[in-house]
Design an enzyme around this catalytic site. Structure first.
Site, PDB file in Angstrom:
ATOM      1  N   CYS A 199       0.801  -1.213  -0.158  1.00 34.07           N
ATOM      2  CA  CYS A 199      -0.092  -0.081   0.004  1.00 34.07           C
ATOM      3  C   CYS A 199       0.843   1.293  -0.047  1.00 34.07           C
ATOM      4  O   CYS A 199       2.006   1.374   0.746  1.00 34.07           O
ATOM      5  CB  CYS A 199      -0.790   0.077   1.239  1.00 34.07           C
ATOM      6  SG  CYS A 199      -1.655   1.252   1.536  1.00 34.07           S
ATOM      7  N   CYS A 228       0.880   4.658   3.624  1.00 33.69           N
ATOM      8  CA  CYS A 228       1.489   4.859   4.892  1.00 33.69           C
ATOM      9  C   CYS A 228       3.309   4.631   4.474  1.00 33.69           C
ATOM     10  O   CYS A 228       3.456   4.017   3.980  1.00 33.69           O
ATOM     11  CB  CYS A 228       1.300   4.059   5.962  1.00 33.69           C
ATOM     12  SG  CYS A 228      -0.166   4.274   7.023  1.00 33.69           S
ATOM     13  N   ASP A 244      -5.941  28.781   3.977  1.00 35.89           N
ATOM     14  CA  ASP A 244      -5.803  27.301   4.134  1.00 35.89           C
ATOM     15  C   ASP A 244      -6.116  26.902   2.536  1.00 35.89           C
ATOM     16  O   ASP A 244      -7.106  25.926   2.560  1.00 35.89           O
ATOM     17  CB  ASP A 244      -7.017  26.995   5.179  1.00 35.89           C
ATOM     18  CG  ASP A 244      -7.029  25.545   5.589  1.00 35.89           C
ATOM     19  OD1 ASP A 244      -5.987  24.889   5.268  1.00 35.89           O
ATOM     20  OD2 ASP A 244      -7.851  25.091   6.302  1.00 35.89           O
ATOM     21  N   GLU A 274     -14.630  30.536  -0.919  1.00 37.24           N
ATOM     22  CA  GLU A 274     -14.413  28.918  -1.213  1.00 37.24           C
ATOM     23  C   GLU A 274     -14.895  28.796  -2.520  1.00 37.24           C
ATOM     24  O   GLU A 274     -15.872  29.307  -3.096  1.00 37.24           O
ATOM     25  CB  GLU A 274     -15.411  28.466  -0.153  1.00 37.24           C
ATOM     26  CG  GLU A 274     -15.640  26.840  -0.505  1.00 37.24           C
ATOM     27  CD  GLU A 274     -14.371  25.872  -0.431  1.00 37.24           C
ATOM     28  OE1 GLU A 274     -13.604  26.153   0.339  1.00 37.24           O
ATOM     29  OE2 GLU A 274     -14.376  25.194  -1.280  1.00 37.24           O
ATOM     30  N   CYS A 317      -0.924  22.002   4.386  1.00 36.49           N
ATOM     31  CA  CYS A 317      -0.790  20.648   4.488  1.00 36.49           C
ATOM     32  C   CYS A 317       0.557  20.239   3.667  1.00 36.49           C
ATOM     33  O   CYS A 317       1.074  18.900   3.624  1.00 36.49           O
ATOM     34  CB  CYS A 317      -1.799  19.992   3.911  1.00 36.49           C
ATOM     35  SG  CYS A 317      -2.420  20.214   2.174  1.00 36.49           S
ATOM     36  N   CYS A 332      -7.850  -1.504   7.604  1.00 39.49           N
ATOM     37  CA  CYS A 332      -6.798  -0.555   7.558  1.00 39.49           C
ATOM     38  C   CYS A 332      -6.498   0.085   9.027  1.00 39.49           C
ATOM     39  O   CYS A 332      -7.173   0.649   9.737  1.00 39.49           O
ATOM     40  CB  CYS A 332      -7.005   0.695   6.634  1.00 39.49           C
ATOM     41  SG  CYS A 332      -6.028   2.290   6.978  1.00 39.49           S
TER      42      CYS A 332
HETATM   43  C1  SAM Z   1      -7.687  22.686   2.987  1.00 39.91           C
HETATM   44  S1  SAM Z   1      -9.305  22.895   2.458  1.00 39.91           S
HETATM   45  C2  SAM Z   1      -9.498  24.042   4.032  1.00 39.91           C
HETATM   46  C3  SAM Z   1     -11.070  24.201   4.352  1.00 39.91           C
HETATM   47  C4  SAM Z   1     -11.299  24.788   5.400  1.00 39.91           C
HETATM   48  N1  SAM Z   1     -10.464  25.989   5.762  1.00 39.91           N
HETATM   49  C5  SAM Z   1     -11.375  23.860   6.776  1.00 39.91           C
HETATM   50  O1  SAM Z   1     -10.408  24.082   7.732  1.00 39.91           O
HETATM   51  O2  SAM Z   1     -12.138  22.918   6.604  1.00 39.91           O
HETATM   52  C6  SAM Z   1      -9.214  23.698   1.384  1.00 39.91           C
HETATM   53  C7  SAM Z   1     -10.454  24.292   0.745  1.00 39.91           C
HETATM   54  O3  SAM Z   1     -10.028  25.165  -0.610  1.00 39.91           O
HETATM   55  C8  SAM Z   1     -10.975  24.886  -1.644  1.00 39.91           C
HETATM   56  N2  SAM Z   1     -10.176  25.325  -2.885  1.00 39.91           N
HETATM   57  C9  SAM Z   1      -9.501  24.763  -3.294  1.00 39.91           C
HETATM   58  N3  SAM Z   1      -8.916  25.545  -4.789  1.00 39.91           N
HETATM   59  C10 SAM Z   1      -9.624  26.872  -4.247  1.00 39.91           C
HETATM   60  C11 SAM Z   1      -9.415  28.027  -5.206  1.00 39.91           C
HETATM   61  N4  SAM Z   1      -8.730  28.177  -6.157  1.00 39.91           N
HETATM   62  N5  SAM Z   1     -10.489  28.959  -4.615  1.00 39.91           N
HETATM   63  C12 SAM Z   1     -11.337  28.878  -3.592  1.00 39.91           C
HETATM   64  N6  SAM Z   1     -11.299  27.435  -2.749  1.00 39.91           N
HETATM   65  C13 SAM Z   1     -10.458  26.615  -3.187  1.00 39.91           C
HETATM   66  C14 SAM Z   1     -11.349  23.295  -1.474  1.00 39.91           C
HETATM   67  O4  SAM Z   1     -12.691  23.358  -1.948  1.00 39.91           O
HETATM   68  C15 SAM Z   1     -11.275  23.276   0.015  1.00 39.91           C
HETATM   69  O5  SAM Z   1     -12.686  23.448   0.576  1.00 39.91           O
END
Ligand code: SAM
Length: 454
Positions: free
Chosen positions: A91, A94, A384, A334, A411, A180
């Protein structure tokens, strides 16, 4: 050593080589050298001597890849993997099952430090913090202490025979799994791998950290004229289907088969509805850990204007809104329409909230929803973004708003380091950095960086 597995045109692939293993590198492997070339080696640890099989070794390639298949001198940090399919050829999920949990966190901190040094020119003092698994997840204390039983969302791939499993590292091949060990007991108890899923491409188990009822979201193979039959799943579990999608496309519309198309998560007493396959952190302690880290970094004040970029279902929007209070205002941006719809419900009681649906890069440039008294205003900003990071265009637009503080939740440490370097070009410097082990047994880590004007 033997090179009899090498086929014409594949360079040295399949050859067994003896390697002295050096430092950890970003991506779940360590660096070794062979005949003047860098080799990224999986299933090993710094300081080990191993026999490795070359897995990618084209003649002209700048670096090769290998899997350690025999350990000649073991690191003191080596342990027996908890998962039977975690080794070479198994897999690809991990990376560090063979590493003691505390040592995994040291490796991740080394990677964060190295990425910040190399890509942002900064020497940071990084430490990766443990994040407790809440009791509601039902994980045994023994498993929690070993970094097992934490994952509340598990997306299985389906092989040609309808068996559930995970993809091998950098391959399409599906490695079937029975259980898993990093999944929460709620996910394991669904027993999804015990039955065949013919005609489906992927099957995701979503068991909220609250211990609430689960949701299974299944995606059919492309080309199916109508969705295949859904095998039996436990009675209280909701089932939904989603349409086939390309590798980097967002999930398609979700259709209800039975029960709900969403689950309910909870953080700090607030409920969050998250529609199937929409984004929510997979570690049940993540919501609390990231909320606390962002609030600590920004210290938002009552009456301030806050901007939450990539706001998902509204986890951090809620925290910002509570902190700035009724005299303050929050704008959340978003790109996923279903996440915006979830956020609208989740935050229906928040005064002074503007929810904007659209790509962050475009919304920032158009300054939609950011105006206050005719002027764009953001005292504090949360960023984020997905794994690719915010990138130069968004960083420039955020800096142009001149917020007093930016909290960047990342991340991927490489994307974070690149964006921190861009922020420096726009007069924002790194004032704080915390990192969290939200993904034990894997090479992934989550960071929260604080950037302030120089
Ligand atoms: C890492 S998640 C963070 C979500 C939220 N802050 C949380 O803590 O649950 C990243 C988010 O960015 C959105 N996303 C990805 N690319 C984007 C873009 N270019 N413009 C707006 N939103 C986007 C995704 O749909 C997702 O909901």
């Amino acid at each position: 050593m033997s090179d009899d597995a090498t086929a014409p045109g594949e360079g040295a692939r399949g050859r067994l080589v003896e390697l002295e293993v050096g430092a950890v590198a970003h991506g779940g492997h360590c660096v070794a050298r062979l005949e003047g070339r860098v080799v990224f080696v999986r299933h090993t640890l710094p300081g080990e001597r191993v026999v490795a099989r070359l897995t990618e070794a084209a003649d002209g390639a700048g670096f090769w890849r290998a899997d350690a298949v025999e350990v000649l001198e073991a690191s003191p940090d080596r342990v027996a993997p908890a998962c039977p399919v975690a080794g070479p050829g198994g897999c690809g999920g991990c990376d560090w099952q063979h590493v003691d949990l505390a040592a995994q966190r040291r490796l991740k901190a080394d990677v964060l430090r190295e990425q910040m040094h190399r890509l942002a020119g900064l020497d940071v003092d990084a430490r990766v913090e443990e994040v407790p698994v809440p009791a509601a997840a039902g994980t045994t204390p023994e498993d929690a202490a070993r970094g097992l039983g934490w994952r509340t969302r598990v997306a299985y791939a389906v092989d040609a025979g309808g068996r559930l499993g995970f993809r091998a590292h950098r391959e399409h091949r599906v490695v079937p799994v029975e259980r898993c060990p990093i999944a929460t007991p709620g996910v394991v108890d669904l027993g999804l791998p015990a039955v065949r899923w013919p005609g489906w491409r992927s099957v995701e188990a979503v068991v909220p950290g609250t211990g609430d009822d689960a949701l299974v979201v299944a995606e059919p193979r492309p080309g199916a004229r109508r969705p295949p039959r859904v095998p039996d799943v436990p009675a209280a579990t909701s089932v939904a289907t989603t349409s086939p999608r390309g590798p980097r496309q967002p999930p398609g519309p979700v259709s209800r088969v039975r029960g709900r198309t969403w689950v309910r998560e909870e953080v700090r007493g607030s409920g969050f509805r998250v529609t199937g396959a929409g984004f929510w952190q997979v570690h049940p302690g993540a919501g609390e850990a990231l909320t606390a880290a962002v609030l600590e970094a920004l210290a938002p004040r009552p009456g301030e204007a806050a901007l939450d970029l990539y706001s998902g279902a509204g986890l951090l929007t809620r925290a910002l809104a509570t902190a700035v209070g009724e005299r303050g205002r929050v704008t959340a941006v978003e790109g996923d329409a279903r996440a915006v719809a979830d956020a609208r419900r989740n935050l229906h009681d928040v005064a002074g909230l503007t929810l904007v649906h659209g790509p962050v890069e475009r919304v920032l440039e158009e300054r939609a929803g950011l105006e206050a008294d005719g002027e764009p205003r953001a005292d504090v900003v949360v960023l984020d973004p997905p794994r690719t990071g915010a990138r130069a265009r968004v960083v420039a637009a955020v800096a142009a708003l001149r917020p007093r503080a930016v909290a960047y939740v990342a991340c991927d440490p490489a994307a974070l380091a690149r964006d921190v370097a861009t922020f420096a070009d726009h007069g924002y410097v790194l004032r704080g950095l915390r990192a969290f082990d939200l993904f034990p047994q894997t090479h992934h880590l989550e960071s929260v960086a604080l950037l302030e004007p120089r």
